[in-house]
Scaffold this motif. Structure first.
Motif, mmCIF file in Angstrom:
data_model
loop_
_atom_site.group_PDB
_atom_site.id
_atom_site.type_symbol
_atom_site.label_atom_id
_atom_site.label_comp_id
_atom_site.label_asym_id
_atom_site.label_seq_id
_atom_site.Cartn_x
_atom_site.Cartn_y
_atom_site.Cartn_z
ATOM 1 N N THR A 5 0.833 -1.196 0.000
ATOM 2 C CA THR A 5 0.000 0.000 0.000
ATOM 3 C C THR A 5 0.869 1.248 0.000
ATOM 4 N N ILE A 6 0.245 2.370 -0.295
ATOM 5 C CA ILE A 6 0.951 3.649 -0.258
ATOM 6 C C ILE A 6 1.462 3.926 1.153
ATOM 7 N N GLN A 7 0.626 3.624 2.146
ATOM 8 C CA GLN A 7 1.026 3.841 3.534
ATOM 9 C C GLN A 7 2.231 2.980 3.894
ATOM 10 N N LYS A 8 2.233 1.727 3.420
ATOM 11 C CA LYS A 8 3.353 0.827 3.706
ATOM 12 C C LYS A 8 4.647 1.365 3.098
ATOM 13 N N ARG A 40 9.887 9.649 -6.349
ATOM 14 C CA ARG A 40 9.423 10.980 -5.958
ATOM 15 C C ARG A 40 8.808 10.954 -4.563
ATOM 16 N N MET A 41 8.113 9.871 -4.243
ATOM 17 C CA MET A 41 7.521 9.751 -2.911
ATOM 18 C C MET A 41 8.586 9.668 -1.827
ATOM 19 N N SER A 42 9.685 8.986 -2.126
ATOM 20 C CA SER A 42 10.792 8.889 -1.182
ATOM 21 C C SER A 42 11.376 10.268 -0.886
ATOM 22 N N ILE A 43 11.569 11.054 -1.938
ATOM 23 C CA ILE A 43 12.101 12.412 -1.770
ATOM 24 C C ILE A 43 11.124 13.281 -0.988
ATOM 25 N N LEU A 44 9.838 13.091 -1.247
ATOM 26 C CA LEU A 44 8.833 13.873 -0.512
ATOM 27 C C LEU A 44 8.880 13.574 0.985
ATOM 28 N N ASP A 70 3.444 26.533 6.227
ATOM 29 C CA ASP A 70 2.674 26.619 4.984
ATOM 30 C C ASP A 70 3.256 25.683 3.924
ATOM 31 N N LYS A 71 4.573 25.646 3.845
ATOM 32 C CA LYS A 71 5.229 24.762 2.889
ATOM 33 C C LYS A 71 5.005 23.294 3.250
ATOM 34 N N LEU A 72 5.033 23.007 4.550
ATOM 35 C CA LEU A 72 4.819 21.639 5.011
ATOM 36 C C LEU A 72 3.423 21.147 4.628
ATOM 37 N N ALA A 73 2.443 22.018 4.741
ATOM 38 C CA ALA A 73 1.074 21.646 4.371
ATOM 39 C C ALA A 73 0.985 21.310 2.883
ATOM 40 N N ILE A 74 1.681 22.074 2.068
ATOM 41 C CA ILE A 74 1.689 21.816 0.625
ATOM 42 C C ILE A 74 2.379 20.487 0.323
ATOM 43 N N GLN A 112 2.098 14.856 -1.213
ATOM 44 C CA GLN A 112 2.345 13.454 -0.876
ATOM 45 C C GLN A 112 1.070 12.625 -1.035
ATOM 46 N N ALA A 113 -0.034 13.159 -0.537
ATOM 47 C CA ALA A 113 -1.312 12.454 -0.643
ATOM 48 C C ALA A 113 -1.739 12.310 -2.096
ATOM 49 N N ASP A 114 -1.580 13.373 -2.874
ATOM 50 C CA ASP A 114 -1.970 13.333 -4.287
ATOM 51 C C ASP A 114 -1.129 12.338 -5.072
ATOM 52 N N LEU A 115 0.174 12.349 -4.814
ATOM 53 C CA LEU A 115 1.070 11.449 -5.535
ATOM 54 C C LEU A 115 0.778 9.994 -5.180
ATOM 55 N N GLY A 116 0.504 9.763 -3.909
ATOM 56 C CA GLY A 116 0.147 8.416 -3.484
ATOM 57 C C GLY A 116 -1.128 7.936 -4.155
#
Length: 207
Positions: A7-10, A123-127, A153-157, A162-166
């Motif tokens: 899974t994405i979470q895993k 990309r997810m790893s870098i995020l 503010d940047k952290l929220a983005i 991260q959620a969108d990419l997942g």
């Protein structure tokens, strides 16, 4: 682990585990102690992020205004090797996906994707790294309130990204499993580290 279990979470949990393990010593020379069985997808994801985490700190080191020229050369070569290791690991992750999907027959009108699952995971790893370090900036007691707020503010983005990419990866894999999309892998074919393709390396070898 099968493709249905990854899974994405895993994946994010494994990336974050590598980040946490690295920062126990916070040392670019520390050896990777991969807790997973060799050649498993878990081991590959952990290794991928460990490479990214070390390189993150190498990029910090090489930008130090006081770094000696000799160390710049050393770090640049280390970063070049790290980039090659990163590429090789991503390709091994794609190999795992290909093995998992070998019996899937795509529909005749199945769509192609512009990148493979492993490069999305890259990309997810870098995020995960960006989120880890941005969170630290939001908690710095030696920084101004303005700095901390901008970082929040940047952290929220970053978390939204991260959620969108997942979600994109999840939908992509589901489409492949149902035959709606095709997983097609093109190897990066890096040339700069290959003596047979880089004329500078080739000349050096001939000499």
């Amino acid at each position: 682990m099968s493709i249905h279990d990854l899974t994405i979470q895993k994946a994010n949990d494994i990336f974050n585990q590598a980040i946490t393990d690295y920062h126990i010593n916070d040392d670019i020379y520390a050896a990777e102690k991969n807790p997973y069985q060799p050649s498993t997808i878990e081991a590959l994801l952990y290794k991928k992020n460990w490479i990214d985490t070390v390189q993150w700190h190498l990029e910090d080191e090489i930008r130090s205004p006081s770094i000696p020229d000799a160390n710049v050369v050393k770090l640049k070569r280390w970063i070049d090797k790290s980039n090659q290791d990163r590429n090789d690991t991503v390709e091994k992750i794609d190999d795992w996906y290909l093995a998992q999907l070998k019996n899937i027959k795509p529909e005749t009108n199945a769509r192609l994707n512009s990148e493979s699952p492993a490069w999305i995971l890259d990309r997810m790893s870098i995020l995960c790294l960006k989120i880890y370090h941005m969170k630290i900036e939001t908690e710095r007691t030696d920084a101004t309130d303005d700095h901390r707020q901008k970082c929040k503010d940047k952290l929220a983005i970053l978390k939204e990204q991260q959620a969108d990419l997942g979600q994109c990866l999840d939908e992509y894999v589901k489409d492949i499993l149902t035959g709606k999309r095709i997983m097609k892998v093109y190897r990066q074919m890096k040339m700069y580290n290959d003596e047979s393709l880089n004329p500078v390396l080739r000349q050096g070898k001939d000499k």
